[in-house]
Design an enzyme around this catalytic site. Structure first.
Site, PDB file in Angstrom:
ATOM      1  N   ARG A  31       2.063   1.705  -3.586  1.00  0.00           N
ATOM      2  CA  ARG A  31       0.955   2.032  -4.487  1.00  0.00           C
ATOM      3  C   ARG A  31       0.361   3.399  -4.205  1.00  0.00           C
ATOM      4  NH1 ARG A  31      -4.656  -1.166  -4.241  1.00  0.00           N
ATOM      5  NH2 ARG A  31      -5.201   0.560  -2.893  1.00  0.00           N
ATOM      6  N   GLU A  32       0.147   3.732  -2.951  1.00  0.00           N
ATOM      7  CA  GLU A  32      -0.567   4.956  -2.609  1.00  0.00           C
ATOM      8  C   GLU A  32       0.346   6.139  -2.281  1.00  0.00           C
ATOM      9  OE1 GLU A  32      -3.686   4.974  -3.139  1.00  0.00           O
ATOM     10  OE2 GLU A  32      -4.225   2.874  -3.067  1.00  0.00           O
ATOM     11  N   ALA A  33       1.388   5.922  -1.506  1.00  0.00           N
ATOM     12  CA  ALA A  33       2.205   7.045  -1.040  1.00  0.00           C
ATOM     13  C   ALA A  33       3.368   7.359  -1.989  1.00  0.00           C
ATOM     14  CB  ALA A  33       2.735   6.765   0.361  1.00  0.00           C
ATOM     15  N   LEU A  36       0.813  -1.213   0.000  1.00  0.00           N
ATOM     16  CA  LEU A  36       0.000   0.000   0.000  1.00  0.00           C
ATOM     17  C   LEU A  36       0.849   1.266   0.000  1.00  0.00           C
ATOM     18  CD1 LEU A  36      -2.838  -1.083   2.429  1.00  0.00           C
ATOM     19  CD2 LEU A  36      -3.066  -0.580  -0.015  1.00  0.00           C
TER      20      LEU A  36
END
Length: 134
Positions: free
Chosen positions: A38-40, A35
């Site tokens: 992918r996100e940060a 995550l």
């Protein structure tokens, strides 16, 4: 201690509706690593721990990790009409699928699990996106 992740969210007036996923200790490191990339790292999101209150009144509040989009996100559209947002969604795709599918699932989630929440903004984007692809 497990970490709670919130997915499929929509924020309205300082309240976010969504689904929280509990991740066991054995899955936590791998989940956070995935995550965070992918996100940060790739996605222009920041992380924050927030209070999560389940709908079931028998459960107390929990701490949950959320990923919040920022204006630093490379694909941040900025202030835009529902039609402009829908046009961007219709042409974008992530590693886990097409963005229009995410939009449609989010709208469906809100109708099924939060029918008391009136989200004209979300549903106007959904209608504009459907008009583009149908």
């Amino acid at each position: 201690m497990a970490t709670i992740f919130i997915e499929e969210t929509k924020t309205c007036q300082a309240c976010t509706w969504g689904v929280a996923y509990e991740v066991s200790d054995s899955q936590m490191e791998e989940s956070l690593q995935y995550l965070n990339v992918r996100e940060a790292v790739l996605g222009g999101y920041v992380t924050k721990m927030v209070e999560f209150t389940p709908r079931e009144k028998c459960q107390g509040s929990l701490l949950a990790l959320v990923y919040i989009a920022t204006s630093d996100n490379p694909i941040y559209l900025g202030p835009a009409t529902p039609t402009e947002i829908a046009a961007q969604i219709a042409i974008c795709r992530g590693n886990t699928g097409h963005n229009i599918e995410y939009l449609l699932r989010l709208a469906e989630f809100m109708r099924l699990y939060c029918p008391e929440v009136e989200d004209d903004h979300l549903f106007s984007i959904e209608a504009a996106a459907l008009a583009l692809v149908i």
